[in-house]
Scaffold this motif. Structure first.
Motif, PDB file in Angstrom:
ATOM      1  N   GLU A 133       0.143 -11.531  18.373  1.00 37.96           N
ATOM      2  CA  GLU A 133      -0.508 -10.272  18.779  1.00 37.96           C
ATOM      3  C   GLU A 133      -1.273  -9.714  17.587  1.00 37.96           C
ATOM      4  O   GLU A 133      -0.718  -9.533  16.507  1.00 37.96           O
ATOM      5  CB  GLU A 133       0.534  -9.253  19.234  1.00 37.96           C
ATOM      6  N   ARG A 135      -4.386  -6.712  16.382  1.00 38.67           N
ATOM      7  CA  ARG A 135      -5.344  -5.658  16.696  1.00 38.67           C
ATOM      8  C   ARG A 135      -6.739  -6.266  16.685  1.00 38.67           C
ATOM      9  O   ARG A 135      -7.019  -7.217  15.956  1.00 38.67           O
ATOM     10  CB  ARG A 135      -5.263  -4.520  15.680  1.00 38.67           C
ATOM     11  N   SER A 137      -9.520  -5.165  15.456  1.00 42.82           N
ATOM     12  CA  SER A 137     -10.183  -5.090  14.152  1.00 42.82           C
ATOM     13  C   SER A 137      -9.668  -6.163  13.209  1.00 42.82           C
ATOM     14  O   SER A 137     -10.438  -6.726  12.410  1.00 42.82           O
ATOM     15  CB  SER A 137      -9.988  -3.697  13.547  1.00 42.82           C
ATOM     16  N   LEU A 158      -4.900 -10.415  22.456  1.00 42.03           N
ATOM     17  CA  LEU A 158      -5.598  -9.170  22.140  1.00 42.03           C
ATOM     18  C   LEU A 158      -5.591  -8.261  23.362  1.00 42.03           C
ATOM     19  O   LEU A 158      -5.779  -8.721  24.487  1.00 42.03           O
ATOM     20  CB  LEU A 158      -7.046  -9.449  21.727  1.00 42.03           C
ATOM     21  N   THR A 159      -5.419  -6.972  23.129  1.00 41.02           N
ATOM     22  CA  THR A 159      -5.416  -5.980  24.210  1.00 41.02           C
ATOM     23  C   THR A 159      -6.443  -4.901  23.911  1.00 41.02           C
ATOM     24  O   THR A 159      -6.321  -4.174  22.922  1.00 41.02           O
ATOM     25  CB  THR A 159      -4.025  -5.344  24.367  1.00 41.02           C
ATOM     26  N   ASP A 160      -7.457  -4.800  24.789  1.00 39.43           N
ATOM     27  CA  ASP A 160      -8.551  -3.859  24.563  1.00 39.43           C
ATOM     28  C   ASP A 160      -9.275  -3.630  25.890  1.00 39.43           C
ATOM     29  O   ASP A 160      -8.853  -4.147  26.923  1.00 39.43           O
ATOM     30  CB  ASP A 160      -9.510  -4.409  23.505  1.00 39.43           C
ATOM     31  N   ARG A 174     -12.813  -2.177  21.136  1.00 42.72           N
ATOM     32  CA  ARG A 174     -11.906  -1.086  20.774  1.00 42.72           C
ATOM     33  C   ARG A 174     -12.666  -0.132  19.857  1.00 42.72           C
ATOM     34  O   ARG A 174     -13.411  -0.556  18.982  1.00 42.72           O
ATOM     35  CB  ARG A 174     -10.678  -1.631  20.047  1.00 42.72           C
ATOM     36  N   ARG A 176     -12.559   2.728  16.955  1.00 44.07           N
ATOM     37  CA  ARG A 176     -11.729   3.114  15.821  1.00 44.07           C
ATOM     38  C   ARG A 176     -12.125   4.509  15.364  1.00 44.07           C
ATOM     39  O   ARG A 176     -13.313   4.830  15.295  1.00 44.07           O
ATOM     40  CB  ARG A 176     -11.888   2.118  14.675  1.00 44.07           C
ATOM     41  N   THR A 204      -5.360  -7.660  28.695  1.00 42.84           N
ATOM     42  CA  THR A 204      -4.743  -8.450  27.633  1.00 42.84           C
ATOM     43  C   THR A 204      -5.247  -9.878  27.777  1.00 42.84           C
ATOM     44  O   THR A 204      -5.074 -10.493  28.835  1.00 42.84           O
ATOM     45  CB  THR A 204      -3.215  -8.413  27.727  1.00 42.84           C
ATOM     46  N   GLU A 241      -7.950   2.769  17.782  1.00 42.84           N
ATOM     47  CA  GLU A 241      -7.349   2.289  16.545  1.00 42.84           C
ATOM     48  C   GLU A 241      -7.637   3.292  15.442  1.00 42.84           C
ATOM     49  O   GLU A 241      -8.698   3.911  15.423  1.00 42.84           O
ATOM     50  CB  GLU A 241      -7.905   0.926  16.145  1.00 42.84           C
TER      51      GLU A 241
END
Length: 243
Positions: A133, A135, A137, A158-160, A174, A176, A204, A241
């Protein structure tokens, strides 16, 4: 009334749920609660002072100052301002009843990623075990700038949220933030090998890094992921994020 409405709206998003995370970092919640409370108290104080003045007949109870009949200047004054000013309450009511959503594909499409070969270098080792897993970025930084190719031969998750590009291209994206939604910047990763969900859908994605171009080059951006599985999920409480 405006003070009460805005205070209630701020308290609604900060004290009674996680809606404030759409706009600011989690650490700012106490300040939102304090601000909303102060605005509501100021509104109540003004209402009490107005009611007290009306009770004493300072202006009349109907909110008008009355002069004697026959006075050449007899008329009405409107200390509260024109009635059309009540339209100012509409945005406050809308904020209270319909809080704006988190920033999404519209904002991300207007944020160009800044990249330069000066960022190229080696990154710390990744944890063992797949799927890993990450992020968005972290994945994007390693995919675009890691001269050690630490993402190679790893299964990633990845989850976004989804944004669309030209020619059927779609991206995991995502936003930030450093402080609040006003300073949001976008990170995105192209997804290959899977049908595109609707824009702003949270998903995901499990897959592997798709290398292209040398690290730091224009060809390396945006990074790409070869998808093996795509699963739709609800929007998380905190959609950003932290930078």
């Amino acid at each position: 009334m405006l003070l009460l409405l805005v205070g209630a709206a701020v308290l609604r998003i900060s004290l009674f749920g996680d809606l404030h995370l759409r706009y600011v970092q989690a650490g700012l919640r106490p300040w939102l609660v304090l601000s909303g409370t102060l605005l509501a108290l100021l509104g109540l104080l003004q209402a009490a002072l107005t009611a007290r003045a009306a009770g004493k007949g300072a202006p009349g109870a109907d909110g008008h100052a009355h002069q004697a009949e026959g006075d050449p200047d007899h008329g009405h004054s409107h200390p509260g301002g024109p009635r059309i000013a009540w339209l100012l309450a509409l945005p406050a009511v809308a904020l209270l009843c319909f809080p704006p959503p988190a920033l999404g594909s519209y904002s991300a499409a207007r944020e160009e990623a800044r990249r330069t070969e000066a960022y190229v270098g080696t990154f710390p080792p990744l944890p063992a075990g797949d799927p890993l897993e990450l992020r968005l970025s972290a994945f994007a930084s390693r995919a675009a700038y890691d001269s050690g190719y630490s993402l190679r031969n790893r299964t990633l998750r990845l989850t976004d949220f989804v944004t669309r590009g030209d020619g059927g291209t779609w991206y995991l994206t995502r936003l930030r933030v450093a402080c609040c939604a006003a300073d949001a910047t976008a990170v995105r990763v192209e997804v290959r090998g899977a049908a595109a969900p609707e824009p702003d859908t949270w998903v995901t994605v499990t897959g592997s890094w798709h290398p292209r171009g040398r690290p730091g080059s224009a060809a390396a951006w945006p990074p790409a992921l070869d998808a093996t599985a795509v699963r739709t999920i609800p929007e998380p409480p905190d959609p950003y994020e932290k930078r």
